[in-house]
Design a protein around this motif. Structure first.
Motif, PDB file in Angstrom:
ATOM      1  N   TYR A  35      75.902  31.914  51.278  1.00 44.87           N
ATOM      2  CA  TYR A  35      75.688  31.664  52.706  1.00 44.87           C
ATOM      3  C   TYR A  35      74.959  30.336  52.909  1.00 44.87           C
ATOM      4  CZ  TYR A  35      73.277  31.701  57.178  1.00 44.87           C
ATOM      5  OH  TYR A  35      72.776  31.328  58.394  1.00 44.87           O
ATOM      6  N   ALA A  38      77.411  27.544  52.334  1.00 46.09           N
ATOM      7  CA  ALA A  38      78.372  27.448  53.442  1.00 46.09           C
ATOM      8  C   ALA A  38      77.695  26.913  54.703  1.00 46.09           C
ATOM      9  CB  ALA A  38      79.000  28.814  53.708  1.00 46.09           C
ATOM     10  N   ARG A  39      76.447  27.284  54.910  1.00 43.43           N
ATOM     11  CA  ARG A  39      75.683  26.774  56.061  1.00 43.43           C
ATOM     12  C   ARG A  39      75.551  25.258  55.986  1.00 43.43           C
ATOM     13  NH1 ARG A  39      70.615  25.078  56.406  1.00 43.43           N
ATOM     14  NH2 ARG A  39      69.532  25.178  58.424  1.00 43.43           N
ATOM     15  N   LEU A  42      78.790  23.790  57.037  1.00 41.85           N
ATOM     16  CA  LEU A  42      78.985  23.902  58.485  1.00 41.85           C
ATOM     17  C   LEU A  42      78.241  22.801  59.224  1.00 41.85           C
ATOM     18  CD1 LEU A  42      79.994  25.663  60.953  1.00 41.85           C
ATOM     19  CD2 LEU A  42      77.706  26.709  60.886  1.00 41.85           C
ATOM     20  N   VAL A 146      78.888  30.295  60.632  1.00 42.98           N
ATOM     21  CA  VAL A 146      78.817  30.851  59.283  1.00 42.98           C
ATOM     22  C   VAL A 146      77.861  32.030  59.358  1.00 42.98           C
ATOM     23  CG1 VAL A 146      77.892  30.494  56.970  1.00 42.98           C
ATOM     24  CG2 VAL A 146      79.430  28.808  57.957  1.00 42.98           C
ATOM     25  N   ALA A 155      83.174  32.300  57.501  1.00 38.80           N
ATOM     26  CA  ALA A 155      83.184  31.106  58.350  1.00 38.80           C
ATOM     27  C   ALA A 155      84.176  31.378  59.465  1.00 38.80           C
ATOM     28  CB  ALA A 155      83.584  29.874  57.559  1.00 38.80           C
ATOM     29  N   THR A 197      87.884  26.844  58.094  1.00 39.49           N
ATOM     30  CA  THR A 197      87.080  28.024  57.746  1.00 39.49           C
ATOM     31  C   THR A 197      87.191  28.340  56.253  1.00 39.49           C
ATOM     32  OG1 THR A 197      88.881  29.542  58.399  1.00 39.49           O
ATOM     33  CG2 THR A 197      87.194  29.025  60.059  1.00 39.49           C
ATOM     34  N   ILE A 200      85.080  25.781  54.306  1.00 47.01           N
ATOM     35  CA  ILE A 200      83.631  25.968  54.442  1.00 47.01           C
ATOM     36  C   ILE A 200      83.136  27.142  53.613  1.00 47.01           C
ATOM     37  CG2 ILE A 200      81.841  26.717  56.072  1.00 47.01           C
ATOM     38  CD1 ILE A 200      83.153  24.905  58.163  1.00 47.01           C
ATOM     39  N   VAL A 201      83.910  28.209  53.557  1.00 47.85           N
ATOM     40  CA  VAL A 201      83.404  29.431  52.929  1.00 47.85           C
ATOM     41  C   VAL A 201      83.893  29.636  51.494  1.00 47.85           C
ATOM     42  CG1 VAL A 201      85.232  31.113  53.527  1.00 47.85           C
ATOM     43  CG2 VAL A 201      82.819  31.817  53.559  1.00 47.85           C
TER      44      VAL A 201
END
Length: 203
Positions: A35, A38-39, A42, A146, A155, A197, A200-201
């Motif tokens: 997380y 991924a943050r 984002l 996210v 995401a 998405t 990002i994830v």
């Protein structure tokens, strides 16, 4: 504080889009670590093109005056977007949005956390032209999120109240916006958002 499954409002008028990519992990700690990664992705707007792939739109983060930034996004910033289609005259070839909200939430007891960016179509801050420089009207919002809920990290991109921007006084932009917006509403933008998405994830 809202649960991350309830951050996006109902659609009022026009079209809506919802795009989600999720990765699942064997433990909360692994999910928490991912997380955080991924943050970072984002919040790094100017790298979205890298995460989404070469065929995607190119996003550049700017301050409220349109000067490009290299750090993380904050409220009041702008995105300058170069989509794979002719640009607007009002936007000097780009579509523009303003960042209305950057929000984070966390609940350790319920085991979730999220980061959210909300944007709205806006004018070109580098011009005296006050027309909305985007193919959607300024009634639209986009939500980039996210979130981690338990061992799942997602995401998401959600569009709300999406309608063609035909209020501009520039005839060329009015025609262009109608064509691009209808294409987006019919699903052309879905592949763009799914690429983003996923990028990002992804692990």
């Amino acid at each position: 504080m809202k649960h991350p499954d309830h951050l996006v409002p109902d659609n009022i008028k026009g079209a809506k889009t919802d795009t989600i990519s999720t990765e699942s992990f064997s433990s909360t700690q692994l999910a928490r670590n991912h997380y955080l990664e991924a943050r970072q992705r984002l919040l790094s707007i100017s790298r979205w093109h890298e995460y989404a792939g070469l065929a995607s739109a190119d996003f550049s983060l700017t301050d409220n005056l349109g000067k490009e930034k290299k750090d993380f996004v904050t409220e009041g910033d702008r995105f300058k977007i170069d989509i794979p289609a002719p640009g607007t005259e009002s936007g000097a070839g780009f579509d523009w949005v303003e960042v209305e909200k950057v929000e984070e939430g966390r609940n350790d007891e319920e085991d979730w956390e999220y980061t959210l960016i909300r944007v709205r179509p806006a004018d070109n801050p580098q011009s005296d032209d006050n027309n909305t420089a985007h193919f959607f009207s300024d009634e639209a919002n986009s939500y980039f999120i996210v979130k981690r809920v338990g061992n799942d990290v997602s995401a998401e991109v959600h569009g709300r109240n999406e309608q063609p921007n035909t209020e501009t006084d520039k005839i060329q932009d009015k025609i262009r916006n109608a064509i691009v917006a209808v294409g987006a509403i019919l699903g052309v933008s879905k592949a763009q958002w799914k690429s983003l998405t996923h990028g990002i994830v992804k692990i």
